[in-house]
Design a protein around this motif. Structure first.
Motif, PDB file in Angstrom:
ATOM      1  N   SER A 142       0.832  -1.205   0.000  1.00 54.92           N
ATOM      2  CA  SER A 142       0.000   0.000   0.000  1.00 54.92           C
ATOM      3  C   SER A 142       0.861   1.247   0.000  1.00 54.92           C
ATOM      4  CB  SER A 142      -0.927   0.004   1.220  1.00 54.92           C
ATOM      5  OG  SER A 142      -1.798  -1.101   1.211  1.00 54.92           O
ATOM      6  N   LEU A 143       1.888   1.264   0.852  1.00 55.50           N
ATOM      7  CA  LEU A 143       2.766   2.428   0.950  1.00 55.50           C
ATOM      8  C   LEU A 143       3.501   2.683  -0.358  1.00 55.50           C
ATOM      9  CD1 LEU A 143       4.042   4.662   2.626  1.00 55.50           C
ATOM     10  CD2 LEU A 143       5.640   2.982   3.558  1.00 55.50           C
ATOM     11  N   LEU A 144       3.871   1.605  -1.046  1.00 53.88           N
ATOM     12  CA  LEU A 144       4.585   1.746  -2.329  1.00 53.88           C
ATOM     13  C   LEU A 144       3.635   1.945  -3.501  1.00 53.88           C
ATOM     14  CD1 LEU A 144       7.287  -1.053  -1.892  1.00 53.88           C
ATOM     15  CD2 LEU A 144       7.590   1.417  -1.627  1.00 53.88           C
ATOM     16  N   LYS A 145       2.322   2.037  -3.190  1.00 56.12           N
ATOM     17  CA  LYS A 145       1.283   2.210  -4.214  1.00 56.12           C
ATOM     18  C   LYS A 145       1.326   1.078  -5.249  1.00 56.12           C
ATOM     19  CE  LYS A 145       0.862   7.242  -3.806  1.00 56.12           C
ATOM     20  NZ  LYS A 145       1.478   7.298  -2.491  1.00 56.12           N
ATOM     21  N   SER A 146       1.550  -0.135  -4.751  1.00 55.79           N
ATOM     22  CA  SER A 146       1.637  -1.307  -5.628  1.00 55.79           C
ATOM     23  C   SER A 146       0.450  -2.254  -5.474  1.00 55.79           C
ATOM     24  CB  SER A 146       2.936  -2.076  -5.331  1.00 55.79           C
ATOM     25  OG  SER A 146       4.066  -1.273  -5.565  1.00 55.79           O
ATOM     26  N   PHE A 153      -0.001   9.023   5.406  1.00 61.29           N
ATOM     27  CA  PHE A 153       0.442   8.600   4.073  1.00 61.29           C
ATOM     28  C   PHE A 153      -0.535   7.639   3.413  1.00 61.29           C
ATOM     29  CE2 PHE A 153       1.555   4.389   5.219  1.00 61.29           C
ATOM     30  CZ  PHE A 153       2.470   4.341   6.260  1.00 61.29           C
ATOM     31  N   GLY A 154      -1.672   7.344   4.062  1.00 55.68           N
ATOM     32  CA  GLY A 154      -2.665   6.483   3.426  1.00 55.68           C
ATOM     33  C   GLY A 154      -3.372   7.245   2.328  1.00 55.68           C
ATOM     34  N   GLY A 155      -3.440   6.677   1.129  1.00 57.64           N
ATOM     35  CA  GLY A 155      -4.075   7.371   0.019  1.00 57.64           C
ATOM     36  C   GLY A 155      -5.582   7.259   0.063  1.00 57.64           C
ATOM     37  N   ILE A 156      -6.274   8.284  -0.371  1.00 57.45           N
ATOM     38  CA  ILE A 156      -7.736   8.239  -0.419  1.00 57.45           C
ATOM     39  C   ILE A 156      -8.171   7.089  -1.317  1.00 57.45           C
ATOM     40  CG2 ILE A 156      -9.786   9.488  -1.216  1.00 57.45           C
ATOM     41  CD1 ILE A 156      -8.406  12.073  -0.433  1.00 57.45           C
ATOM     42  N   GLY A 157      -9.114   6.279  -0.815  1.00 54.09           N
ATOM     43  CA  GLY A 157      -9.605   5.146  -1.589  1.00 54.09           C
ATOM     44  C   GLY A 157      -8.897   3.849  -1.277  1.00 54.09           C
ATOM     45  N   SER A 158      -7.762   3.927  -0.543  1.00 53.98           N
ATOM     46  CA  SER A 158      -7.076   2.699  -0.166  1.00 53.98           C
ATOM     47  C   SER A 158      -7.858   2.004   0.933  1.00 53.98           C
ATOM     48  CB  SER A 158      -5.653   3.009   0.301  1.00 53.98           C
ATOM     49  OG  SER A 158      -5.690   3.823   1.455  1.00 53.98           O
ATOM     50  N   LYS A 213      10.987  -5.205   2.441  1.00 57.67           N
ATOM     51  CA  LYS A 213      12.433  -5.021   2.305  1.00 57.67           C
ATOM     52  C   LYS A 213      12.732  -3.692   1.628  1.00 57.67           C
ATOM     53  CE  LYS A 213      13.640  -9.959   2.086  1.00 57.67           C
ATOM     54  NZ  LYS A 213      14.195 -11.040   1.220  1.00 57.67           N
ATOM     55  N   GLN A 214      11.968  -3.386   0.598  1.00 57.78           N
ATOM     56  CA  GLN A 214      12.169  -2.121  -0.111  1.00 57.78           C
ATOM     57  C   GLN A 214      11.826  -0.937   0.791  1.00 57.78           C
ATOM     58  OE1 GLN A 214      10.193  -2.015  -3.925  1.00 57.78           O
ATOM     59  NE2 GLN A 214      10.533   0.176  -4.200  1.00 57.78           N
ATOM     60  N   CYS A 215      10.745  -1.072   1.554  1.00 61.38           N
ATOM     61  CA  CYS A 215      10.352   0.001   2.470  1.00 61.38           C
ATOM     62  C   CYS A 215      11.392   0.223   3.564  1.00 61.38           C
ATOM     63  CB  CYS A 215       9.009  -0.323   3.120  1.00 61.38           C
ATOM     64  SG  CYS A 215       7.583  -0.106   2.035  1.00 61.38           S
ATOM     65  N   ARG A 216      12.064  -0.830   3.969  1.00 61.71           N
ATOM     66  CA  ARG A 216      13.062  -0.718   5.035  1.00 61.71           C
ATOM     67  C   ARG A 216      14.221   0.197   4.610  1.00 61.71           C
ATOM     68  NH1 ARG A 216      12.905  -5.500   6.314  1.00 61.71           N
ATOM     69  NH2 ARG A 216      11.786  -5.413   8.297  1.00 61.71           N
ATOM     70  N   THR A 217      14.524   0.223   3.327  1.00 64.00           N
ATOM     71  CA  THR A 217      15.614   1.064   2.841  1.00 64.00           C
ATOM     72  C   THR A 217      15.134   2.428   2.336  1.00 64.00           C
ATOM     73  OG1 THR A 217      15.457   0.088   0.621  1.00 64.00           O
ATOM     74  CG2 THR A 217      16.978  -0.949   2.182  1.00 64.00           C
ATOM     75  N   GLN A 218      13.862   2.510   1.928  1.00 59.50           N
ATOM     76  CA  GLN A 218      13.387   3.745   1.290  1.00 59.50           C
ATOM     77  C   GLN A 218      12.353   4.523   2.101  1.00 59.50           C
ATOM     78  OE1 GLN A 218      11.892   2.652  -2.589  1.00 59.50           O
ATOM     79  NE2 GLN A 218      13.831   1.771  -3.259  1.00 59.50           N
ATOM     80  N   LYS A 219      11.645   3.854   3.037  1.00 60.28           N
ATOM     81  CA  LYS A 219      10.506   4.508   3.694  1.00 60.28           C
ATOM     82  C   LYS A 219      10.511   4.333   5.209  1.00 60.28           C
ATOM     83  CE  LYS A 219       8.198   5.370  -0.279  1.00 60.28           C
ATOM     84  NZ  LYS A 219       7.706   6.700  -0.715  1.00 60.28           N
ATOM     85  N   ILE A 220      11.635   3.969   5.788  1.00 68.07           N
ATOM     86  CA  ILE A 220      11.642   3.577   7.194  1.00 68.07           C
ATOM     87  C   ILE A 220      11.228   4.718   8.124  1.00 68.07           C
ATOM     88  CG2 ILE A 220      14.074   4.122   7.622  1.00 68.07           C
ATOM     89  CD1 ILE A 220      12.064   1.043   8.867  1.00 68.07           C
ATOM     90  N   THR A 221      11.563   5.956   7.800  1.00 70.55           N
ATOM     91  CA  THR A 221      11.185   7.082   8.660  1.00 70.55           C
ATOM     92  C   THR A 221       9.682   7.310   8.624  1.00 70.55           C
ATOM     93  OG1 THR A 221      13.337   8.109   8.228  1.00 70.55           O
ATOM     94  CG2 THR A 221      11.633   9.496   9.204  1.00 70.55           C
ATOM     95  N   GLU A 222       9.082   7.195   7.449  1.00 67.84           N
ATOM     96  CA  GLU A 222       7.630   7.327   7.338  1.00 67.84           C
ATOM     97  C   GLU A 222       6.915   6.234   8.120  1.00 67.84           C
ATOM     98  OE1 GLU A 222       5.861   8.285   3.405  1.00 67.84           O
ATOM     99  OE2 GLU A 222       7.942   8.207   2.698  1.00 67.84           O
ATOM    100  N   SER A 263      -4.974  -1.011   5.438  1.00 71.55           N
ATOM    101  CA  SER A 263      -4.313  -1.872   4.442  1.00 71.55           C
ATOM    102  C   SER A 263      -4.704  -3.337   4.584  1.00 71.55           C
ATOM    103  CB  SER A 263      -2.775  -1.743   4.531  1.00 71.55           C
ATOM    104  OG  SER A 263      -2.368  -0.414   4.321  1.00 71.55           O
ATOM    105  N   TYR A 264      -5.924  -3.589   5.086  1.00 71.82           N
ATOM    106  CA  TYR A 264      -6.440  -4.955   5.193  1.00 71.82           C
ATOM    107  C   TYR A 264      -7.316  -5.256   3.978  1.00 71.82           C
ATOM    108  CZ  TYR A 264      -4.862  -5.037  10.049  1.00 71.82           C
ATOM    109  OH  TYR A 264      -4.094  -5.003  11.186  1.00 71.82           O
TER     110      TYR A 264
END
Length: 370
Positions: free
Chosen positions: A182-186, A216-221, A262-271, A225-226
Motif C-alpha cells: 500500500s505504501l509503495l502504491k503497488s 500517508f494512506g491514500g484516499i480510496g485505499s 524489504k524495499q520500504c526498510r531502505t526507502q521509507k523507514i522514517t515514514e 491496508s487490510y
C-alpha cells in the motif's frame, strides 16, 4: 414473551498463532450444500423451511463429535448475538430470520441453515490455513452425507442457488495485511498480477483516507491496508486444484508483501516509524477511539512490529484485536461485565463503547515499546 438468546461464541480461534501470520490474518473455507427434493431457500415455505432445519439439526446428532455442536434458530438470537456472529464471518446481514446456526464449541466450525443455501459449512483458522480449514469442512460434510442426501448432478456437481457455487461448492477466503504494498502504491499491480482474474481482491473494512493516523494512506485505499482475497467460483476444476490454486495465490502475495517490506526498510523507514509511533501514542493516550481509527492504530502498530520498530506485542494478539474492537463484541462485553465509567458518559452508550475500545487497546499495548 420469549427472551432472545445469544449463542455460546466458542473459543477465540482468531487469537491463536498461525502460519505466515505476518501477512495472512486468517483463512476461511466454506462448503455450500442443498438438500435433494427441496426448493432453494428463497423459494421455501415455512413448512419446508422448518423441515430442512429439523433434518440438518438431527443429522448433527450422529456426528462423532456431536456433543461439541450447539444448534439454535436465528430467530432466537438477540441483535447483539447476531452482530457478533456477523463480525466473525459466520452470518451475513442479508440472511433471513427463518434460518438456523450450528456452532462448534471451539468456534472454528460454524454452519448456517436456510440462508442462501440449505446448508453452508464454514471453518476458520488464524494465518494461512487453507489445508486445515478445508479438511475441517470436508470432515463435517462427510459425516452429514451418511444421513442427508444432497442435491447434485453428474454435469454440474453439487447444486447451489448460485451457478458460481455449483461444482465442488467450495469457497475460500483469506484476510491479508499489505501495508508495504500500500505504501509503495503497488496494490493495483498486486491485485492484477499476483491475484489475477480468477480470484476476488476486495477491501476488508472499507476505504481509508488521507489523514487517518499516518498521513500517508491514500484516499480510496483499504482502511488499515487490510484486504480480502477469495475464490470467485467453485465450478471449475476439482477440489484439489481449487485449493492448490488458492494456496499458490496466497503464497505469492506473501512473497510480494515481504519483498515490498524489504524495499520500504531502505526507502521509507522514517515514514513507517512515524506511522507506528503515532499509532501507539494515540492508543495509549486516547480516552475514546472510534472503530475506523482503531483499525488504523492496530495496522500501524503491527507494521511497526513487522519492521522491527516496535516490540512487546504478539502478532496473534494484534489480529485478535481486530475482532475485540468491533461494535457487537464490545456491546456484548458491556452488557456482561461490570465497569465504572466517568460520570459524564454513563448515559451515553456509544461513548462507553468507544471508551471501552480505548481501554482494550491500552491494555493490549501496555508492554509495547520502541
Amino acid at each position: 414473551m420469549t427472551k432472545k438468546r445469544r449463542p455460546e461464541t466458542g473459543g477465540a480461534w482468531y487469537a491463536e498463532p498461525g502460519a505466515e501470520q505476518d501477512v495472512i490474518v486468517s483463512t476461511k473455507a466454506s462448503l455450500a450444500r442443498n438438500l435433494a427434493n427441496f426448493p432453494f431457500p428463497s423459494r421455501l415455505n415455512d413448512s419446508e423451511s422448518e423441515r430442512i432445519q429439523s433434518i440438518v439439526f438431527d443429522a448433527f446428532h450422529f456426528l462423532k463429535d456431536a456433543d461439541e455442536f450447539q444448534a439454535v434458530p436465528l430467530s432466537s438470537l438477540d441483535s447483539i448475538g447476531t452482530k457478533v456472529m456477523t463480525e466473525r464471518g459466520v452470518l451475513f446481514p442479508s440472511e433471513g430470520r427463518k434460518s438456523g446456526l450450528i456452532l462448534r464449541s471451539d468456534g472454528k466450525v460454524a454452519c448456517t441453515v436456510n440462508t442462501d443455501d440449505h446448508l453452508r459449512i464454514s471453518s476458520f483458522a488464524s494465518g494461512l490455513g487453507v489445508e486445515d480449514t478445508s479438511n475441517s469442512v470436508y470432515a463435517v460434510d462427510s459425516g452429514l452425507q451418511k444421513h442427508i442426501q444432497f442435491a447434485a448432478s453428474y454435469d454440474f456437481g453439487y447444486l447451489s442457488y448460485s451457478v458460481l457455487n455449483c461444482g465442488s461448492g467450495l469457497s475460500i477466503a483469506a484476510q491479508v495485511h499489505l501495508p508495504a504494498l500500500s505504501l509503495l502504491k503497488s496494490i493495483r499491480s498486486a491485485a492484477s498480477d499476483t491475484v489475477g482474474e480468477d480470484f476476488l481482491f476486495e477491501v476488508c473494512y472499507g476505504a481509508g483516507g488521507a489523514d487517518m493516523v499516518s498521513g500517508f494512506g491514500g484516499i480510496g485505499s483499504s482502511l488499515g491496508s487490510y484486504y480480502v482475497v477469495s475464490t470467485k467460483s467453485s465450478a471449475g476444476g476439482t477440489e484439489l486444484s481449487q485449493l492448490m490454486s488458492f494456496q499458490c495465490v496466497l503464497q505469492n502475495l506473501v512473497k510480494e508483501e515481504r519483498n515490498a517490506r524489504k524495499q520500504c526498510r531502505t526507502q521509507k523507514i522514517t515514514e513507517i516509524a512515524n506511522y507506528a509511533y503515532r499509532a501507539l501514542a494515540l492508543a495509549k493516550t486516547s480516552l475514546f477511539i472510534p472503530f475506523r481509527e482503531a483499525v488504523e492504530i492496530i495496522s500501524g502498530v503491527k507494521f511497526g512490529i513487522d519492521m522491527g520498530l516496535l516490540s512487546g506485542v504478539a502478532v496473534s494478539e494484534l489480529h485478535a484485536l481486530l475482532y475485540r474492537i468491533q461494535e457487537g463484541h464490545l456491546e456484548y462485553v458491556l452488557d456482561n461485565g461490570t465497569f465504572s465509567f466517568e460520570k459524564d458518559i454513563r448515559d451515553n452508550r456509544q461513548k462507553k463503547i468507544e471508551r471501552l475500545r480505548a481501554l482494550i487497546l491500552q491494555e493490549a499495548f501496555e508492554a509495547a515499546e520502541r
